[in-house]
Scaffold this active site. Structure first.
Site, PDB file in Angstrom:
ATOM      1  N   ASP A  82       0.848  -1.102   0.145  1.00  0.00           N
ATOM      2  CA  ASP A  82      -0.039  -0.143   0.248  1.00  0.00           C
ATOM      3  C   ASP A  82       0.974   1.083  -0.057  1.00  0.00           C
ATOM      4  O   ASP A  82       1.679   1.487   0.982  1.00  0.00           O
ATOM      5  CB  ASP A  82      -1.012  -0.243   1.309  1.00  0.00           C
ATOM      6  CG  ASP A  82      -1.818   0.756   1.338  1.00  0.00           C
ATOM      7  OD1 ASP A  82      -2.276   1.390   0.280  1.00  0.00           O
ATOM      8  OD2 ASP A  82      -2.264   1.465   2.450  1.00  0.00           O
ATOM      9  N   ALA A 215     -11.397   4.827   2.291  1.00  0.00           N
ATOM     10  CA  ALA A 215     -12.962   4.469   2.206  1.00  0.00           C
ATOM     11  C   ALA A 215     -13.310   3.631   3.379  1.00  0.00           C
ATOM     12  O   ALA A 215     -14.578   2.938   3.463  1.00  0.00           O
ATOM     13  CB  ALA A 215     -13.155   3.569   0.925  1.00  0.00           C
ATOM     14  N   ASN A 256     -10.344   0.637  -0.092  1.00  0.00           N
ATOM     15  CA  ASN A 256      -9.200   0.493   0.977  1.00  0.00           C
ATOM     16  C   ASN A 256      -9.773   0.804   2.269  1.00  0.00           C
ATOM     17  O   ASN A 256     -10.616   1.876   2.445  1.00  0.00           O
ATOM     18  CB  ASN A 256      -8.207   1.326   0.597  1.00  0.00           C
ATOM     19  CG  ASN A 256      -7.306   0.939  -0.449  1.00  0.00           C
ATOM     20  OD1 ASN A 256      -7.641  -0.014  -1.143  1.00  0.00           O
ATOM     21  ND2 ASN A 256      -6.106   1.530  -0.529  1.00  0.00           N
TER      22      ASN A 256
HETATM   23  P1  13P Z   1      -9.111   4.687   5.532  1.00  0.00           P
HETATM   24  O1  13P Z   1      -8.119   5.797   6.545  1.00  0.00           O
HETATM   25  O2  13P Z   1     -10.363   5.631   5.324  1.00  0.00           O
HETATM   26  O3  13P Z   1      -9.066   3.377   6.342  1.00  0.00           O
HETATM   27  O4  13P Z   1      -8.322   4.526   4.346  1.00  0.00           O
HETATM   28  C1  13P Z   1      -7.290   3.547   4.125  1.00  0.00           C
HETATM   29  C2  13P Z   1      -6.501   3.621   2.851  1.00  0.00           C
HETATM   30  O5  13P Z   1      -6.711   4.156   1.960  1.00  0.00           O
HETATM   31  C3  13P Z   1      -5.078   2.725   2.830  1.00  0.00           C
HETATM   32  O6  13P Z   1      -4.383   2.930   1.650  1.00  0.00           O
HETATM   33  O1  G3H Z   2      -3.230   4.719   3.711  1.00  0.00           O
HETATM   34  C1  G3H Z   2      -2.784   4.695   4.773  1.00  0.00           C
HETATM   35  C2  G3H Z   2      -2.820   3.389   5.659  1.00  0.00           C
HETATM   36  O2  G3H Z   2      -3.884   3.959   6.583  1.00  0.00           O
HETATM   37  C3  G3H Z   2      -1.765   2.886   6.234  1.00  0.00           C
HETATM   38  O3  G3H Z   2      -1.288   3.807   7.398  1.00  0.00           O
HETATM   39  O4  G3H Z   2       1.046   4.204   6.774  1.00  0.00           O
HETATM   40  O5  G3H Z   2       0.083   4.341   9.020  1.00  0.00           O
HETATM   41  O6  G3H Z   2       0.317   1.945   8.162  1.00  0.00           O
HETATM   42  P1  G3H Z   2       0.187   3.603   7.943  1.00  0.00           P
HETATM   43 ZN    ZN Z   3      -4.433   5.085   0.884  1.00  0.00          ZN
END
Ligand code: 13P
Ligand code: G3H
Ligand code: ZN
Length: 311
Positions: A82, A215, A256
């Protein structure tokens, strides 16, 4: 079943008018809660790891936990990076067994985003790995980067065809008004997403899978629980579920979710300690937290994503 890419999942989801949940994972209980729900509902799954999660839990621990989940569930699961921000990070995940990576070049200017994304795609495709790219910028916090609402920008539908054909990416994350974290809309305003932009993008890229970040619904039940047991999140607000269902029925194939996992886990643990202040065995509070994640993910799969029975 070995790990899969998102290719077949997205083809079926696009045609079927549903979306696959991409859940952020950081530890064993989160992975177990998510995968147990998916197993009961026979749902395909994307487990995603941010660079922060990888630093926290270590690449080997996370991949081995996902390997265990594959063995326990026999579901089609994709392991996804991610918000990869460099070629080197993407390469390391590809070399280390991930089946999908995101290269997030959205902070760069357009041409640099094209260049960086193309480089990752070339490396990934040669190794059977798929790539998600991003155009447009979401507000909110991800890892250590905080994008203010003023600096966020919607995806320009006029750029998507050029971007996708030049980079050859496999899916595209877009910005239509969602944001990362638990505070997605101004307090006192009605949540609004730019479905007109999504529609335009869908027309420019027929059949192409779109990804919606930021999301989480910021489920009110868990926010209330956090506030009741010593927390302070009065302005937390997420994406209404009916909007997510609408997006899933359109070109959005990947939704996500991270904040909802965090809230379910933290609310449950706060409640547990308020009711059992003298307990100190981690299994006593991590067990209920894992169950809360399982229940929350099952709700998403059945009532929001619509991917139950699609494994
Ligand atoms: P949220 O913060 O809405 O759960 O989004 C997570 C996300 O986009 C991770 O890439
Ligand atoms: O989009 C980000 C995700 O919520 C991941 O969060 O980078 O703190 O693990 P993080
Ligand atoms: Zn994200």
């Amino acid at each position: 079943m070995p790990l899969v890419t998102t290719k077949e999942m997205f083809e079926k989801a696009y045609k079927g008018g549903y979306a696959i949940g991409a859940f952020n994972v950081n530890n064993m209980e989160i992975i177990q809660g998510i995968t147990e729900a998916a197993k009961e509902l026979n749902s395909p799954l994307i487990l995603q790891v941010s660079s922060g999660a990888r630093k926290y839990a270590n690449h080997t621990y996370l991949t081995k936990l996902v390997e265990a989940a594959l063995k326990e569930t026999d579901l089609p699961i994709a392991l996804h990076l991610d918000h990869g921000d460099t070629f080197e990070l993407c390469k390391s995940c590809i070399d280390g067994g991930f089946t999908s990576v995101m290269i997030d070049g959205s902070h760069h200017d357009y041409e640099d985003n094209v260049k960086l994304t193309s480089k990752v795609v070339e490396y990934a495709h040669a190794r059977g790995v798929v790539v998600e790219a991003e155009l447009g910028q979401l507000a909110g916090v991800e890892d250590d980067v905080n994008v203010s609402a003023e600096d966020a920008s919607y995806t320009n539908p006029e750029q998507v065809y050029d971007f996708v054909t030049r980079t050859n990416c496999d899916s595209l994350a877009i910005a239509i008004g969602t944001s990362h974290g638990a505070y997605k809309f101004k307090p006192g305003t009605e949540p609004e997403l730019r479905f007109d932009i999504l529609e335009e993008i869908e027309k420019k890229l027929p059949g192409f899978p779109i990804v919606l970040h930021g999301a989480s619904s910021v489920i009110p039940e868990y926010v209330e629980m956090i506030n009741k047991f010593g927390g302070d999140m009065p302005d937390a607000i997420g994406v209404p579920e009916d909007m997510l269902r609408k997006a899933a029925a359109m070109a959005v194939c990947k939704i996500n979710i991270d904040s909802d996992l965090r809230l379910a886990m933290t609310a449950t643990i706060r409640k547990y300690f308020a009711e059992n202040p003298d307990h100190f065995d981690p299994r006593q509070y991590l067990g209920p937290a894992r169950n809360a994640i399982k229940g929350m993910v099952a709700h998403k799969i059945e009532n929001v994503l619509g991917c139950n029975g699609k494994a």
